[in-house]
Design a protein around this motif. Sequence first.
Motif, PDB file in Angstrom:
ATOM      1  N   GLY A  99       0.824  -1.206   0.000  1.00 23.24           N
ATOM      2  CA  GLY A  99       0.000   0.000   0.000  1.00 23.24           C
ATOM      3  C   GLY A  99       0.858   1.256   0.000  1.00 23.24           C
ATOM      4  N   LEU A 100       1.899   1.260   0.830  1.00 24.79           N
ATOM      5  CA  LEU A 100       2.807   2.406   0.874  1.00 24.79           C
ATOM      6  C   LEU A 100       3.565   2.561  -0.439  1.00 24.79           C
ATOM      7  N   ALA A 101       3.956   1.446  -1.047  1.00 24.42           N
ATOM      8  CA  ALA A 101       4.706   1.488  -2.307  1.00 24.42           C
ATOM      9  C   ALA A 101       3.840   2.006  -3.452  1.00 24.42           C
ATOM     10  N   ARG A 102       2.542   1.737  -3.425  1.00 27.18           N
ATOM     11  CA  ARG A 102       1.629   2.193  -4.484  1.00 27.18           C
ATOM     12  C   ARG A 102       1.153   3.620  -4.272  1.00 27.18           C
ATOM     13  N   ALA A 103       1.437   4.204  -3.124  1.00 30.11           N
ATOM     14  CA  ALA A 103       0.925   5.531  -2.771  1.00 30.11           C
ATOM     15  C   ALA A 103       1.414   6.592  -3.739  1.00 30.11           C
ATOM     16  N   SER A 104       0.614   7.620  -3.858  1.00 30.61           N
ATOM     17  CA  SER A 104       1.023   8.760  -4.677  1.00 30.61           C
ATOM     18  C   SER A 104       1.170   9.969  -3.760  1.00 30.61           C
ATOM     19  N   GLY A 105       1.982  10.892  -4.179  1.00 32.24           N
ATOM     20  CA  GLY A 105       2.194  12.092  -3.370  1.00 32.24           C
ATOM     21  C   GLY A 105       3.662  12.265  -3.031  1.00 32.24           C
TER      22      GLY A 105
END
Length: 198
Positions: free
Chosen positions: A45-51
């Motif tokens: 989830g953290l790896a797919r995050a944007s920003g």
Amino acid sequence: MRWDNLFDDLEGQLEHELNAEETDLRAEEERLRLGRLSLRNRLTGLARASGLGAGVLRVVLASGETLTLRPTTFGRDWLAADLLDAGSTGAQCVLPLAAVAGVIVRRDEIPDSLVTEPESAVRLADRIGLPFVLRDLCRRRANIEVHTRSGPLRGTIDRVGRDHVDLAVHAAGTLRRESEVHQYRIVPITEIQLVRLP
């Protein structure tokens, strides 16, 4: 007139109870969903995050070392990543999830880590275990650095068993030749904190 007020009051109470029950049911479903999340789920989830800083993880190993990395692949019990620490330009690593003692996150990253990956997004690599990756490094005769709790070892993996690897220890940057090998070490896979690829 009083009956109308009574019925309105009963209707309001019933509507409130139904809404409260629905809210409680949603809250319980969310608790169950969160209870099924694994460390791997949180990291993906953290790896797919944007920003800001998206996809970059700060991982604390069981050895106490903190790494900054950008995951490239997730396996069943490991992840492959580009190391972003100073002096690690272009270096990659394989990190067993069992070696993770913690992940440093900002408050705004927590919601991203709680998002579950859809079933349709599961790939073959997601089912590959760490021994398979180590066997591939062995087959390629890769010159690696294996970090264990007792310190780093440089060399080449000679063979991979079910729960251990045989490592021919030799100087970094040299080819695995019998004359270059200082020692042979049997390393339990559970002791591997990080495999660094130059």
